[in-house]
Design a protein around this motif. Structure first.
Motif, PDB file in Angstrom:
ATOM      1  N   LEU A  16      75.138  -5.157 109.861  1.00  0.00           N
ATOM      2  CA  LEU A  16      74.800  -3.962 110.806  1.00  0.00           C
ATOM      3  C   LEU A  16      75.514  -4.321 111.972  1.00  0.00           C
ATOM      4  O   LEU A  16      76.149  -3.560 112.934  1.00  0.00           O
ATOM      5  CB  LEU A  16      73.307  -4.350 111.104  1.00  0.00           C
ATOM      6  CG  LEU A  16      72.445  -3.730 109.889  1.00  0.00           C
ATOM      7  CD1 LEU A  16      70.901  -3.871 110.425  1.00  0.00           C
ATOM      8  CD2 LEU A  16      72.621  -2.216 109.756  1.00  0.00           C
ATOM      9  N   ILE A  58      69.819   0.827 114.770  1.00  0.00           N
ATOM     10  CA  ILE A  58      70.323  -0.692 114.368  1.00  0.00           C
ATOM     11  C   ILE A  58      69.160  -1.861 114.836  1.00  0.00           C
ATOM     12  O   ILE A  58      68.793  -2.707 114.337  1.00  0.00           O
ATOM     13  CB  ILE A  58      71.757  -0.991 114.981  1.00  0.00           C
ATOM     14  CG1 ILE A  58      72.658  -0.202 113.738  1.00  0.00           C
ATOM     15  CG2 ILE A  58      71.847  -2.398 114.620  1.00  0.00           C
ATOM     16  CD1 ILE A  58      74.192  -0.530 114.166  1.00  0.00           C
ATOM     17  N   ALA A 223      70.859  -0.875 104.929  1.00  0.00           N
ATOM     18  CA  ALA A 223      72.242  -1.371 105.360  1.00  0.00           C
ATOM     19  C   ALA A 223      72.791   0.074 104.829  1.00  0.00           C
ATOM     20  O   ALA A 223      73.752   0.419 105.490  1.00  0.00           O
ATOM     21  CB  ALA A 223      72.613  -2.323 104.628  1.00  0.00           C
TER      22      ALA A 223
END
Length: 246
Positions: A16, A58, A223
């Motif tokens: 990430l 994120i 992800a």
């Protein structure tokens, strides 16, 4: 088991972070090229979505989904090591909550960005055609030549923009491929180990490994979801403002 869980978590968090870095140097030239092509509406739409994805989503995954994965893993270990303590349903509830949050965030983001991208691309197309018509019609004598030059300049910038987008796509895929494969291999290895251990009579250890493997799908989904959303943004940038190359 804890080493495997730590490796999977580290791979997801690092991925990430790398995705955020890739897009931080990829999108500025892409958006600059879009602005040069007259795609101000598309640029104004992609910029906030990019900020939401690289910042909000994120951060949400790092601060919520990763801790949920760790919590479900701990619950799976404790619940299967002790005969008196049963935590399977609690672990499944945590996982269901994490899956619901991921699915809701990804679905809303992709729905909004796709709808906005289509609408803004159409608007920018109208703006381009109107500008070209004005140059061709209202500039005396040289209007037609300027219009052709307009097309040539736009075609060059479009080629540059699309080249940046394609290179960014390959970089994105290369960034994602190894960490996701690593997490998938770890998940399959735990499932395979659980299948081997179960006939030997170690049912609780087998259940623990199987639950941990299933919980790992949360990290893999997070992800891949982030990578897919970045890919959508890149594809929208590539497909926008290609009028001058037609």
């Amino acid at each position: 088991l804890l080493v495997v869980v730590g490796a999977a978590t580290s791979a997801c968090v690092t991925l990430l972070s790398n995705l955020k870095k890739v897009c931080s140097f990829l999108f500025p030239p892409l958006l600059t090229a879009l602005s040069a092509l007259g795609g101000h509406t598309t640029t104004a739409t992609l910029q906030p979505f990019m900020a939401i994805l690289s910042g909000g989503i994120i951060t949400l995954i790092n601060s919520l989904i990763v801790p949920i994965f760790m919590a479900t893993t701990v619950l799976a270990i404790v619940g299967n090591l002790s005969k008196e303590v049963r935590l399977d349903k609690l672990a499944k509830s945590f996982k269901s909550f994490g899956s619901f949050v991921l699915g809701g965030v990804f679905s809303l983001f992709i729905s909004f960005i796709t709808a906005q991208g289509i609408a803004t691309s159409a608007f920018d197309g109208v703006t381009f055609n109107a500008s070209k018509f004005m140059v061709s019609s209202y500039v005396p004598i040289l209007g037609g030549y300027l219009s052709d030059g307009y097309d040539l300049a736009f075609a060059g910038i479009v080629l540059l923009k699309n080249s940046i987008g394609l290179v960014g796509t390959f970089i994105l895929i290369a960034t994602v491929a190894f960490p996701v494969c690593k997490m998938a291999v770890l998940s399959l290895a735990m499932k395979f180990t659980a299948a081997i251990i179960e006939p030997l009579g170690e049912k609780r250890i087998s259940n623990m490994l199987m639950m941990t493997s299933k919980n790992l799908s949360l990290l893999i989904a997070a992800a891949m979801g982030v990578a897919f959303m970045f890919l959508i943004l890149i594809m929208l940038a590539i497909s926008s403002c290609n009028m001058g190359a037609l």
